[in-house]
Enzyme design. Structure first.
Site, mmCIF file in Angstrom:
data_model
loop_
_atom_site.group_PDB
_atom_site.id
_atom_site.type_symbol
_atom_site.label_atom_id
_atom_site.label_comp_id
_atom_site.label_asym_id
_atom_site.label_seq_id
_atom_site.Cartn_x
_atom_site.Cartn_y
_atom_site.Cartn_z
ATOM 1 N N TYR A 36 4.333 -10.791 -8.229
ATOM 2 C CA TYR A 36 4.859 -10.618 -6.872
ATOM 3 C C TYR A 36 3.994 -11.326 -5.827
ATOM 4 C CZ TYR A 36 5.980 -7.858 -2.611
ATOM 5 O OH TYR A 36 6.313 -7.443 -1.346
ATOM 6 N N TYR A 162 -7.930 2.340 -12.569
ATOM 7 C CA TYR A 162 -7.489 1.116 -11.892
ATOM 8 C C TYR A 162 -8.389 0.802 -10.702
ATOM 9 C CZ TYR A 162 -4.903 -1.761 -8.590
ATOM 10 O OH TYR A 162 -4.558 -2.729 -7.679
ATOM 11 N N PHE A 190 -3.573 -2.739 1.269
ATOM 12 C CA PHE A 190 -3.000 -1.399 1.340
ATOM 13 C C PHE A 190 -1.584 -1.501 0.752
ATOM 14 C CE2 PHE A 190 -6.888 -0.704 3.233
ATOM 15 C CZ PHE A 190 -7.081 0.646 3.467
ATOM 16 N N LEU A 214 7.159 2.717 -3.192
ATOM 17 C CA LEU A 214 8.184 3.497 -2.497
ATOM 18 C C LEU A 214 9.362 2.649 -2.021
ATOM 19 C CD1 LEU A 214 9.157 6.192 -1.319
ATOM 20 C CD2 LEU A 214 7.840 5.648 0.745
#
Length: 349
Positions: A36, A162, A190, A214
């Site tokens: 991504y 992680y 973030f 989300l």
């Protein structure tokens, strides 16, 4: 938290004016460039006139995400020495395992991939004489925040393997800079969202399986691929009772990487938070998705998840002062609209 050379502590003006700057048209290796964020950065590098080689093993990336014009090598970052040589001007390092829950269940994978892989990459860079690095770090290095907004000088107490693996890499890079003159910047992200639009109109967006973020999860509900959004906790000390997070447009994030290449100073490891500086709650995200898509998005409330802080918001003052970076797309509706455009295009592939 920055590691600076003892002979000189650079000011912002020193860094921008006197340190070795990357060439106007350089050659860069982008590890994890089929993912991504890596694909968005690779596309922006190409648009800026650079030559790009993407190194990705496609374990989580997609070959069709490699931007046109980039050379593609299918391989592991642990084997970077096979392809890295002195013709490269720098490395942008995104190759990593990044699922928090998986890291709890399989910590060994995260030490092998994230720490071991980066150690091999640093060795390959040193051997080849490639002395410029921008590293994809994370806000997970901080763990439970002691205050908000979070600054780079706040304690780093990660709560998952992680986050711990990424913090270990930050320490490795700091040592490499101090001992061997590496010019390095770690960017602690973030919540990244949206899709990057290249000059040719191609969108570079988020595709994860399993998906844990989300905004794409809520968009799947809007698209009819999921029945409901599970709201994990509605009794937090926030205006609407749900968690608040800092969402940053991926294009703003990508631009920070190019600025970091210019700010990287030999012998220094600079650490910068990257965030919007504004927090949006889970329910604000859901409401924005409804407004952007025009679709109903049912919610199912549930208990809090262990370890979820009420508020996570970044201070990006260091990135502003040292990189000259400011987020140019701070509106949540714009972030959601771009993510929705990518989701609809991906659905018809």
């Amino acid at each position: 938290m920055s590691t600076r050379p003892t002979r000189h502590t650079p000011t912002t003006q020193d860094t921008q004016a006197t340190h070795d700057r990357p060439p106007v048209s350089g050659r860069y290796l982008v590890t994890g460039g089929a993912g991504y964020i890596g694909s968005a950065v690779a596309a922006l590098l190409l648009a800026a006139g650079h030559r790009v080689t993407v190194l990705d093993d496609l374990s989580t990336g997609f070959e069709d995400a490699v931007p046109p014009g980039a050379a593609f090598v299918r391989g592991r970052v642990q084997d970077a020495a096979r392809w890295l040589d002195g013709s490269y001007d720098g490395v942008l390092h995104f190759a990593a395992s990044s699922q928090v829950a998986e890291s709890v269940a399989r910590p060994e994978k995260y030490w092998q991939n994230n720490v071991g892989g980066t150690m091999a990459l640093l060795t390959a860079m040193r051997d080849a004489g490639v002395r410029r690095l921008v590293f994809s770090s994370t806000a997970a290095t901080y763990g439970e925040p002691v205050r908000t907004p979070i600054t780079e000088t706040d304690p780093t107490v990660p709560t998952s393997p992680y986050g711990a693996s990424k913090l270990a890499v930050d320490h490795m890079i700091g040592g490499e800079a101090a001992a061997h003159g590496l010019a390095a910047v770690s960017l602690r992200y973030f919540n990244v969202a949206g899709a990057h639009r290249a000059p040719d109109g191609t969108l570079y967006g988020e595709r994860h399986e399993p998906e844990s973020h989300l905004i794409p999860l809520v968009l799947r509900v809007a698209a009819g691929e999921r029945d409901t959004v599970h709201v994990h906790g509605d009794d937090y000390p926030t205006p609407d009772g749900t968690c608040v997070r800092d969402y940053l447009h991926v294009s703003d994030l990508a631009e920070a990487h190019l600025l970091a290449l210019g700010a990287a100073a030999p012998g220094e490891h600079l650490i910068c938070n990257l965030g919007n500086g504004n927090g949006f709650s889970v329910r604000e995200v859901v409401a924005t998705v409804r407004a952007v898509t025009g679709h109903p998005v049912p919610e199912t409330p549930g208990p809090r998840r262990p370890g979820d802080p009420a508020v996570l918001v970044a201070s990006a003052a260091t990135a502003r002062d040292r990189l000259g970076w400011r987020p140019g797309r701070p509106d949540l509706a714009d972030i959601v609209a771009d993510a929705w455009a990518f989701a609809r295009r991906a659905a018809v592939r």
